[in-house]
Write a protein that holds these residues in place. Structure first.
Motif, PDB file in Angstrom:
ATOM      1  N   LEU A   1      -6.038  58.780 -43.677  1.00  2.80           N
ATOM      2  CA  LEU A   1      -5.303  59.247 -42.500  1.00  2.80           C
ATOM      3  C   LEU A   1      -3.985  59.899 -42.901  1.00  2.80           C
ATOM      4  O   LEU A   1      -3.588  60.927 -42.341  1.00  2.80           O
ATOM      5  CB  LEU A   1      -5.051  58.071 -41.555  1.00  2.80           C
ATOM      6  N   GLU A   2      -3.302  59.307 -43.872  1.00  4.32           N
ATOM      7  CA  GLU A   2      -2.012  59.829 -44.280  1.00  4.32           C
ATOM      8  C   GLU A   2      -2.129  61.100 -45.118  1.00  4.32           C
ATOM      9  O   GLU A   2      -1.149  61.797 -45.346  1.00  4.32           O
ATOM     10  CB  GLU A   2      -1.243  58.751 -45.044  1.00  4.32           C
ATOM     11  N   ALA A   3      -3.356  61.393 -45.571  1.00  7.79           N
ATOM     12  CA  ALA A   3      -3.567  62.608 -46.355  1.00  7.79           C
ATOM     13  C   ALA A   3      -4.237  63.704 -45.555  1.00  7.79           C
ATOM     14  O   ALA A   3      -3.971  64.890 -45.763  1.00  7.79           O
ATOM     15  CB  ALA A   3      -4.423  62.274 -47.588  1.00  7.79           C
ATOM     16  N   THR A   4      -5.094  63.330 -44.595  1.00  6.59           N
ATOM     17  CA  THR A   4      -5.882  64.310 -43.849  1.00  6.59           C
ATOM     18  C   THR A   4      -5.940  63.914 -42.382  1.00  6.59           C
ATOM     19  O   THR A   4      -6.311  62.779 -42.063  1.00  6.59           O
ATOM     20  CB  THR A   4      -7.320  64.395 -44.404  1.00  6.59           C
TER      21      THR A   4
ATOM     22  N   ILE B   1      -8.546  65.335 -33.727  1.00  4.44           N
ATOM     23  CA  ILE B   1      -7.128  65.501 -33.420  1.00  4.44           C
ATOM     24  C   ILE B   1      -6.662  66.881 -33.859  1.00  4.44           C
ATOM     25  O   ILE B   1      -5.945  67.583 -33.142  1.00  4.44           O
ATOM     26  CB  ILE B   1      -6.296  64.405 -34.112  1.00  4.44           C
ATOM     27  N   GLN B   2      -7.074  67.300 -35.060  1.00  2.00           N
ATOM     28  CA  GLN B   2      -6.705  68.614 -35.583  1.00  2.00           C
ATOM     29  C   GLN B   2      -7.137  69.724 -34.632  1.00  2.00           C
ATOM     30  O   GLN B   2      -6.361  70.622 -34.290  1.00  2.00           O
ATOM     31  CB  GLN B   2      -7.350  68.821 -36.962  1.00  2.00           C
ATOM     32  N   LYS B   3      -8.386  69.683 -34.183  1.00  3.27           N
ATOM     33  CA  LYS B   3      -8.906  70.738 -33.317  1.00  3.27           C
ATOM     34  C   LYS B   3      -8.169  70.791 -31.985  1.00  3.27           C
ATOM     35  O   LYS B   3      -7.889  71.877 -31.458  1.00  3.27           O
ATOM     36  CB  LYS B   3     -10.409  70.530 -33.085  1.00  3.27           C
ATOM     37  N   THR B   4      -7.853  69.628 -31.438  1.00  2.00           N
ATOM     38  CA  THR B   4      -7.142  69.596 -30.162  1.00  2.00           C
ATOM     39  C   THR B   4      -5.738  70.158 -30.295  1.00  2.00           C
ATOM     40  O   THR B   4      -5.300  70.982 -29.477  1.00  2.00           O
ATOM     41  CB  THR B   4      -7.073  68.154 -29.621  1.00  2.00           C
ATOM     42  N   LEU B   5      -5.019  69.751 -31.313  1.00  2.82           N
ATOM     43  CA  LEU B   5      -3.653  70.224 -31.506  1.00  2.82           C
ATOM     44  C   LEU B   5      -3.621  71.702 -31.873  1.00  2.82           C
ATOM     45  O   LEU B   5      -2.708  72.437 -31.478  1.00  2.82           O
ATOM     46  CB  LEU B   5      -2.963  69.398 -32.589  1.00  2.82           C
TER      47      LEU B   5
ATOM     48  N   MET C   1      12.928  69.809 -33.264  1.00  2.00           N
ATOM     49  CA  MET C   1      12.147  68.603 -33.497  1.00  2.00           C
ATOM     50  C   MET C   1      10.673  68.917 -33.300  1.00  2.00           C
ATOM     51  O   MET C   1      10.305  69.816 -32.538  1.00  2.00           O
ATOM     52  CB  MET C   1      12.578  67.478 -32.538  1.00  2.00           C
ATOM     53  N   MET C   2       9.825  68.160 -33.979  1.00  2.00           N
ATOM     54  CA  MET C   2       8.386  68.380 -33.898  1.00  2.00           C
ATOM     55  C   MET C   2       7.665  67.056 -34.073  1.00  2.00           C
ATOM     56  O   MET C   2       8.048  66.234 -34.918  1.00  2.00           O
ATOM     57  CB  MET C   2       7.927  69.367 -34.976  1.00  2.00           C
ATOM     58  N   HIS C   3       6.633  66.839 -33.247  1.00  2.00           N
ATOM     59  CA  HIS C   3       5.836  65.627 -33.387  1.00  2.00           C
ATOM     60  C   HIS C   3       5.211  65.604 -34.775  1.00  2.00           C
ATOM     61  O   HIS C   3       4.750  66.621 -35.286  1.00  2.00           O
ATOM     62  CB  HIS C   3       4.742  65.598 -32.319  1.00  2.00           C
ATOM     63  N   GLN C   4       5.187  64.430 -35.398  1.00  2.00           N
ATOM     64  CA  GLN C   4       4.744  64.365 -36.789  1.00  2.00           C
ATOM     65  C   GLN C   4       3.279  64.737 -36.950  1.00  2.00           C
ATOM     66  O   GLN C   4       2.866  65.252 -38.005  1.00  2.00           O
ATOM     67  CB  GLN C   4       5.011  62.991 -37.371  1.00  2.00           C
ATOM     68  N   LEU C   5       2.458  64.547 -35.919  1.00  2.96           N
ATOM     69  CA  LEU C   5       1.063  64.959 -36.031  1.00  2.96           C
ATOM     70  C   LEU C   5       0.927  66.475 -35.965  1.00  2.96           C
ATOM     71  O   LEU C   5      -0.012  67.046 -36.531  1.00  2.96           O
ATOM     72  CB  LEU C   5       0.217  64.299 -34.941  1.00  2.96           C
ATOM     73  N   LEU C   6       1.857  67.137 -35.279  1.00  4.71           N
ATOM     74  CA  LEU C   6       1.870  68.592 -35.321  1.00  4.71           C
ATOM     75  C   LEU C   6       2.253  69.082 -36.713  1.00  4.71           C
ATOM     76  O   LEU C   6       1.744  70.103 -37.188  1.00  4.71           O
ATOM     77  CB  LEU C   6       2.837  69.145 -34.273  1.00  4.71           C
ATOM     78  N   GLN C   7       3.146  68.362 -37.375  1.00  6.21           N
ATOM     79  CA  GLN C   7       3.464  68.703 -38.757  1.00  6.21           C
ATOM     80  C   GLN C   7       2.243  68.512 -39.661  1.00  6.21           C
ATOM     81  O   GLN C   7       1.975  69.337 -40.544  1.00  6.21           O
ATOM     82  CB  GLN C   7       4.625  67.837 -39.270  1.00  6.21           C
ATOM     83  N   GLU C   8       1.507  67.424 -39.417  1.00  5.08           N
ATOM     84  CA  GLU C   8       0.281  67.202 -40.180  1.00  5.08           C
ATOM     85  C   GLU C   8      -0.722  68.323 -39.905  1.00  5.08           C
ATOM     86  O   GLU C   8      -1.403  68.806 -40.821  1.00  5.08           O
ATOM     87  CB  GLU C   8      -0.322  65.848 -39.804  1.00  5.08           C
ATOM     88  N   MET C   9      -0.822  68.724 -38.657  1.00  8.42           N
ATOM     89  CA  MET C   9      -1.720  69.819 -38.297  1.00  8.42           C
ATOM     90  C   MET C   9      -1.322  71.098 -39.017  1.00  8.42           C
ATOM     91  O   MET C   9      -2.165  71.839 -39.544  1.00  8.42           O
ATOM     92  CB  MET C   9      -1.699  70.026 -36.784  1.00  8.42           C
ATOM     93  N   ALA C  10      -0.025  71.381 -39.064  1.00 12.19           N
ATOM     94  CA  ALA C  10       0.462  72.577 -39.754  1.00 12.19           C
ATOM     95  C   ALA C  10       0.133  72.524 -41.234  1.00 12.19           C
ATOM     96  O   ALA C  10      -0.251  73.536 -41.840  1.00 12.19           O
ATOM     97  CB  ALA C  10       1.969  72.709 -39.545  1.00 12.19           C
ATOM     98  N   ARG C  11       0.282  71.352 -41.836  1.00 11.89           N
ATOM     99  CA  ARG C  11      -0.020  71.221 -43.257  1.00 11.89           C
ATOM    100  C   ARG C  11      -1.498  71.503 -43.517  1.00 11.89           C
ATOM    101  O   ARG C  11      -1.852  72.154 -44.505  1.00 11.89           O
ATOM    102  CB  ARG C  11       0.341  69.819 -43.751  1.00 11.89           C
TER     103      ARG C  11
ATOM    104  N   ARG D   1      -5.629  75.047 -45.609  1.00 13.59           N
ATOM    105  CA  ARG D   1      -6.873  75.783 -45.389  1.00 13.59           C
ATOM    106  C   ARG D   1      -6.695  77.270 -45.655  1.00 13.59           C
ATOM    107  O   ARG D   1      -7.503  77.897 -46.339  1.00 13.59           O
ATOM    108  CB  ARG D   1      -7.340  75.577 -43.942  1.00 13.59           C
ATOM    109  N   GLU D   2      -5.611  77.848 -45.125  1.00 14.34           N
ATOM    110  CA  GLU D   2      -5.398  79.280 -45.316  1.00 14.34           C
ATOM    111  C   GLU D   2      -5.049  79.601 -46.758  1.00 14.34           C
ATOM    112  O   GLU D   2      -5.385  80.675 -47.257  1.00 14.34           O
ATOM    113  CB  GLU D   2      -4.304  79.767 -44.367  1.00 14.34           C
ATOM    114  N   SER D   3      -4.397  78.661 -47.434  1.00 12.61           N
ATOM    115  CA  SER D   3      -4.075  78.880 -48.833  1.00 12.61           C
ATOM    116  C   SER D   3      -5.330  78.879 -49.685  1.00 12.61           C
ATOM    117  O   SER D   3      -5.440  79.639 -50.645  1.00 12.61           O
ATOM    118  CB  SER D   3      -3.111  77.800 -49.323  1.00 12.61           C
TER     119      SER D   3
END
Length: 618
Positions: A426-429, A434-438, A500-510, A515-517
């Motif tokens: 969870l802490e890595a991926t 959740i990813q698709k929804t965000l 400020m940004m929700h931490q799960l949005l930061q995870e989504m961005a990562r 993926r794009e990288s």
């Protein structure tokens, strides 16, 4: 108005022993009208509670009546001449309305030889009854009198509320013929029992506080057309909140409609036309054979909504064009109508459109633990050996209901060993659902500039002062970009003007950057290469997000030496002839007006920075 309490909401099923609860003044109608109505209900297959038949000798009558109301789907209240003379009937009425207002219990008022206005205004026999109730108060002690007076006021309020509901009036229906009147009551009861309410979240934890203000607005009695916008990030509970508000209030309106998943459906072929026709069907316009185009149907909708007081919920709207197609202009609506819109876009409506704003907040820690526990353990708290792991999940989900539900369900009935492994993953991926929804909000951004800006903020600017960021990026349309991110609930700005940004949005961005990288090496990967590191070395290849960016500027504000340790930052400062972190810096030849903290000074002169925004003119 309150909504379902946590312990009530958490029950997976609601026990219904009876279809209907029959409330009446026995002295007036027990052996006449109510007896005929009761028989007709049973003959129609409607299992009905009536106190003289159902209560056994020796039982606590008050508690049993409360239980019977709770276990019935609808209450039929027969108002007769002497109804208000019975304190028992009035207490029963208060219980019924409390059940209606907290759990969506249906209520059908029946006015038998009395007018709704007599009940509402307490005139005629109802006035005499209250004179008698208040006269009895003079014989009480001061303390007892005050308590009883509050009770009497509660009775009056209950009568006003129930008289405003849509009911059956003998004087106005079936030409006063009781047999025909009873047939119509049976038909209306069957309609209400068959009417399907919207299903809501299995465990609507935290809904009470979210719905309270919306309920007050829906019930304010205003004759103006009311517009309410429920906004927030994906998975925060906007739709659940709207559903609960709808379920509790739809009976206050003659017509109601809940249009769900507008964003998704409108993307399908003829999706908007399908939504238009659903709206027309729900507000009783009827079926039409001709296939209209969008512009034709919207004019039919205009005719419909201009003469009917309706409750309309438009769920998951993301474009103004969807509103134009479904409801046209706001001034088309009939007075007293209410429109609720759920959206991720806080600024969806134009500034001149007067509307109420309801921003949905994250759950607090206690609510989060309850919601997660119901999905993971089937109870409102974790098992003892899972407590620490559960709290770890709570911290990671940061109050987002969708994440708590998904993680709770995925970990249900798993061993402690599996939990440990799942939490490391969870802490890595981020979980795919959740990813698709965000990510829907990210994909809705208008262009690549704003998408790049979001990824950049997620990797480096969380906790940064908005003005500082805008100054550094002033020629990259940063101000409008930040506004677009705020509009889609991807970022917020706190009282100190910090991004400020929700931490799960930061995870989504990562995840997006990773993926794009992988698809295009060097595109976005540089800022996310090292887990939990404050800097990334200059040897990394991710240049479109600046080499050496940090996951959070708050870390650097605590220790500016971190920035000094960066070889890229040091080389650039040496090249400029100034090694001071507090020196005035420039960006593209323009001096910044005041010293910035070291991270911004560093970013402003980093050569790879301009590549963040492709197409920018030098």
């Amino acid at each position: 108005m309150a909504v379902v309490r946590t312990e009530e909401a958490s029950s997976s099923t609601s026990r219904c022993t009876y279809h209907a609860f029959l409330s009446f003044r026995g002295k007036d109608t027990r052996k006449t009208f109510t007896d005929h109505l009761y028989t007709a209900l049973w003959n129609a297959g409607i299992h009905t509670f009536r106190d003289d038949d159902e209560l056994e000798r020796g039982e606590d009558i008050e508690l049993e009546l409360q239980k019977a109301i709770q276990e019935s789907r609808i209450s039929i209240i027969v108002f007769s001449i002497n109804y208000a003379s019975s304190s028992w009937c009035l207490d029963e009425l208060v219980i019924i309305l409390r059940r209606k207002n907290t759990a969506g219990h249906k209520v059908l008022p029946v006015f038998y030889n009395v007018k709704p206005s007599q009940v509402r205004d307490q005139t005629g026999s109802f006035a005499k009854a209250f004179d008698s109730h208040e006269e009895q108060l003079t014989q009480e002690t001061d303390e007892r009198r005050k308590a009883q007076m509050e009770k009497v006021e509660g009775w009056r309020a209950a009568l006003r509320e129930v008289a405003n509901l849509s009911g059956m009036v003998l004087e106005n229906q079936a030409n006063g013929h009781e047999a025909k009147f009873i047939e119509e009551i049976i038909e209306e009861t069957e309609n209400k029992l068959k009417r399907t309410l919207l299903s809501v979240a299995l465990y609507p934890i935290g809904t009470e506080s979210r719905v309270q203000n919306i309920n007050s607005w829906l019930q304010d009695g205003s004759t103006d057309v009311g517009i309410g916008v429920i906004s927030g990030m994906g998975g925060i509970g906007k739709t659940t909140t709207a559903k609960v508000a709808y379920n509790l209030n739809y009976e206050r309106f003659k017509y109601s409609c809940f249009l769900a998943n507008i964003r998704e459906i409108s993307q399908q072929p003829n999706g908007l036309v399908h939504l238009q026709r659903q709206l027309l069907s729900d507000i009783s316009i009827g079926k039409r054979e001709k296939k209209y185009n969008i512009d034709e149907v919207v004019m039919i909708i205009k005719d419909a909504i201009s003469c009917k007081k309706i409750l309309l919920v438009l769920d998951d709207v993301d474009e103004e064009e969807q509103l134009n197609a479904l409801i046209g202009k706001w001034d088309w609506f009939y007075s007293g109508s209410k429109i609720i819109i759920t959206t991720r876009r806080e600024q969806l409506l134009k500034a001149h459109v007067v509307h109420q704003k309801y921003k949905i907040k994250e759950l607090d820690d206690d609510e989060s633990l309850q919601l997660f526990s119901w999905h993971a353990f089937g109870q409102d708290h974790p098992s003892e050996d899972h407590m620490d792991h559960s709290k770890r999940v709570i911290r990671h989900c940061a109050g987002l209901p969708l994440a708590l539900e998904v993680m709770g369900s995925s970990l249900c009935s798993r061993s402690v060993e599996v939990w440990r492994s799942a939490l490391e993953k969870l802490e890595a991926t981020l979980h795919d659902k959740i990813q698709k929804t965000l990510e829907i909000s990210y994909k809705s951004l208008p262009d690549d500039h704003d998408k790049n800006l979001f990824l950049h903020v997620a990797s480096s600017f969380v906790g940064a002062d908005v003005d500082d960021v805008v100054k550094i990026l002033e020629e990259d349309y940063t101000a409008i970009g930040i506004q677009n991110l705020r509009d889609r609930s991807l970022i917020t700005v706190d009282d100190d003007n910090k991004l400020m940004m929700h931490q799960l949005l930061q995870e989504m961005a990562r995840t997006i950057a990773r993926r794009e990288s992988s698809e295009e090496p060097g595109k976005h990967g540089g800022a996310w290469n090292h887990k939990n590191s404050s800097t990334v070395s200059a040897e990394k290849t991710g240049t479109e997000i600046v080499d050496g960016l940090v996951p959070s500027t708050r870390m650097l504000e605590k220790d500016k030496s971190v920035c000094k340790a960066s070889r890229v930052g040091r080389a650039k400062r040496q090249h400029s002839g100034d090694s001071s972190d507090e020196s005035m810096v420039s960006y593209q030849g323009k001096p910044l007006k005041r010293p910035l903290n070291s991270i911004f000074s560093w970013l402003a002169i980093t050569s790879g920075f301009a590549k963040l925004f492709p197409g920018k003119k030098s």
